[in-house]
Structure formats: structure tokens, C-alpha cells
Design a protein around this motif. Structure first.
Motif, PDB file in Angstrom:
ATOM      1  N   PHE A   3       6.554  11.048  -5.627  1.00  0.00           N
ATOM      2  CA  PHE A   3       5.558  10.009  -5.384  1.00  0.00           C
ATOM      3  C   PHE A   3       5.229   9.986  -3.897  1.00  0.00           C
ATOM      4  O   PHE A   3       6.133   9.961  -3.064  1.00  0.00           O
ATOM      5  N   ARG A   4       3.927   9.995  -3.573  1.00  0.00           N
ATOM      6  CA  ARG A   4       3.499   9.989  -2.169  1.00  0.00           C
ATOM      7  C   ARG A   4       2.499   8.869  -1.943  1.00  0.00           C
ATOM      8  O   ARG A   4       1.546   8.704  -2.701  1.00  0.00           O
ATOM      9  N   ASN A   5       2.739   8.087  -0.886  1.00  0.00           N
ATOM     10  CA  ASN A   5       1.784   7.058  -0.458  1.00  0.00           C
ATOM     11  C   ASN A   5       0.830   7.698   0.539  1.00  0.00           C
ATOM     12  O   ASN A   5       1.269   8.316   1.509  1.00  0.00           O
ATOM     13  N   CYS A   6      -0.459   7.533   0.274  1.00  0.00           N
ATOM     14  CA  CYS A   6      -1.491   8.138   1.098  1.00  0.00           C
ATOM     15  C   CYS A   6      -2.502   7.078   1.514  1.00  0.00           C
ATOM     16  O   CYS A   6      -2.491   5.960   0.997  1.00  0.00           O
ATOM     17  N   ARG A  35       3.041   9.009   6.945  1.00  0.00           N
ATOM     18  CA  ARG A  35       4.327   9.541   7.414  1.00  0.00           C
ATOM     19  C   ARG A  35       4.878   8.727   8.588  1.00  0.00           C
ATOM     20  O   ARG A  35       4.144   8.019   9.261  1.00  0.00           O
ATOM     21  N   ASN A  36       6.159   8.909   8.815  1.00  0.00           N
ATOM     22  CA  ASN A  36       6.832   8.373  10.006  1.00  0.00           C
ATOM     23  C   ASN A  36       6.640   6.881  10.214  1.00  0.00           C
ATOM     24  O   ASN A  36       6.516   6.420  11.341  1.00  0.00           O
ATOM     25  N   SER A  40      -0.911   2.313   6.846  1.00  0.00           N
ATOM     26  CA  SER A  40      -1.913   3.013   6.045  1.00  0.00           C
ATOM     27  C   SER A  40      -3.253   3.077   6.772  1.00  0.00           C
ATOM     28  O   SER A  40      -3.933   4.106   6.747  1.00  0.00           O
ATOM     29  N   ARG A  41      -3.633   2.004   7.445  1.00  0.00           N
ATOM     30  CA  ARG A  41      -4.916   1.984   8.163  1.00  0.00           C
ATOM     31  C   ARG A  41      -4.949   3.025   9.280  1.00  0.00           C
ATOM     32  O   ARG A  41      -5.965   3.668   9.509  1.00  0.00           O
ATOM     33  N   ASP A  42      -3.826   3.192   9.986  1.00  0.00           N
ATOM     34  CA  ASP A  42      -3.769   4.193  11.059  1.00  0.00           C
ATOM     35  C   ASP A  42      -3.846   5.613  10.489  1.00  0.00           C
ATOM     36  O   ASP A  42      -4.508   6.474  11.050  1.00  0.00           O
ATOM     37  N   THR A  43      -3.152   5.830   9.370  1.00  0.00           N
ATOM     38  CA  THR A  43      -3.212   7.136   8.719  1.00  0.00           C
ATOM     39  C   THR A  43      -4.641   7.452   8.287  1.00  0.00           C
ATOM     40  O   THR A  43      -5.137   8.554   8.504  1.00  0.00           O
ATOM     41  N   ALA A  44      -5.329   6.485   7.695  1.00  0.00           N
ATOM     42  CA  ALA A  44      -6.702   6.691   7.243  1.00  0.00           C
ATOM     43  C   ALA A  44      -7.616   7.054   8.422  1.00  0.00           C
ATOM     44  O   ALA A  44      -8.384   8.026   8.349  1.00  0.00           O
ATOM     45  N   LEU A  45      -7.534   6.305   9.499  1.00  0.00           N
ATOM     46  CA  LEU A  45      -8.361   6.589  10.678  1.00  0.00           C
ATOM     47  C   LEU A  45      -8.034   7.957  11.276  1.00  0.00           C
ATOM     48  O   LEU A  45      -8.937   8.714  11.653  1.00  0.00           O
ATOM     49  N   ASN A  46      -6.740   8.278  11.351  1.00  0.00           N
ATOM     50  CA  ASN A  46      -6.324   9.571  11.900  1.00  0.00           C
ATOM     51  C   ASN A  46      -6.815  10.733  11.054  1.00  0.00           C
ATOM     52  O   ASN A  46      -7.228  11.768  11.578  1.00  0.00           O
TER      53      ASN A  46
END
Length: 143
Positions: A3-6, A35-36, A40-46
Motif C-alpha cells: 500500500f502506497r500513499n501518494c 516519502r520521508n 501530501s500537499r508538499d509532495t503534490a507541489l513537488n
């Protein structure tokens, strides 16, 4: 099953939405694994920046989707749960990241984008997001 959260973004610029063409020739939305301990918002923007070279701002969260596939490299099924954010871009000039396996990054008019998008879940997400986007920005965008 793994299971992966994206997290990912439905990125608008005026009346267009950002799509990426991946190594399989599929038209998809920018997204990636969280990751790390990142938010979630930072991952989406990145991911939007890394995959398409687009600077974007989050307007609002727009929901979650989930899909499963069999990973040949991991030799097991994978379930990706994606938290999506509606975003607006400062420009429609893309810089596709071929090192990540993407072939194209393009802002398409909504109707054309929905025709191109490979997966029905993503088609619905873009369609619903565009309606909300028009309401939130209070603008008469041509559909």
C-alpha cells in the motif's frame, strides 16, 4: 499487497489542464509517492515541479482516488491511494522531465484533455475539478 500513499495535482492554467505522457504512452496527471514524512500537499507541489517544470499553487484539496496494479519489479500487487489537490499554474510553459520517464507535458483545453486522458478515474477527476475551479475563481471560462 504493498500500500502506497501518494499525492498529485490537477493543475489549471486559464481554461487548460496539465497532462503528462508517460513512457507507456498514457496521458496522466502529475503524482508521486509521499516519502520521508513529507506532507501530501508538499509532495503534490513537488511532483508538479519535478515532472513538468511547473510552479503551481494549491487552491483546494479535491479528493482521493485509488487504483491497484501488479508490480513486475516487486513481484506483488500494489495499491496506490492518491490525495489530489486543485492547483493553478503561474505559466503554461512546461519542461518535461524525461529522466523520470515522461515524454510530454502539455496544458490542453479541458475537452481535449478529457479525451486524451487514459484512465476513466482521471477523466472524472479533471471534469469535476474544472467545475469546482470555475466556481472558485468566479470567472467565465470557455468550456
Amino acid at each position: 499487497m504493498l500500500f502506497r500513499n501518494c499525492a498529485g495535482g490537477v493543475v489549471f492554467f486559464e481554461d487548460k489542464v496539465l497532462l503528462l505522457k508517460n513512457e507507456k504512452g498514457e496521458w496522466v496527471l502529475p503524482k508521486g509517492v509521499i516519502r520521508n514524512g513529507n506532507l501530501s500537499r508538499d509532495t503534490a507541489l513537488n511532483r508538479v515541479k519535478e515532472e513538468a517544470g511547473i510552479h503551481a499553487e494549491i487552491i483546494s484539496p479535491i479528493g482521493e482516488t485509488c487504483y491497484e496494479f501488479y508490480s513486475i519489479s516487486r513481484q506483488k500487487p500494489v495499491c496506490n491511494e492518491i490525495t489530489w489537490y486543485m492547483m493553478t499554474a503561474t505559466s503554461d510553459l512546461c519542461s518535461v522531465n524525461e529522466a523520470l520517464g515522461f515524454k510530454e507535458a502539455v496544458f490542453y483545453p479541458i475537452h481535449e484533455a478529457i479525451e486524451r486522458i487514459t484512465y476513466s478515474q482521471d477523466k472524472s477527476l479533471v471534469s469535476l475539478s474544472y467545475r469546482k475551479y470555475k466556481d472558485l475563481i468566479g470567472n467565465e471560462l470557455v468550456v
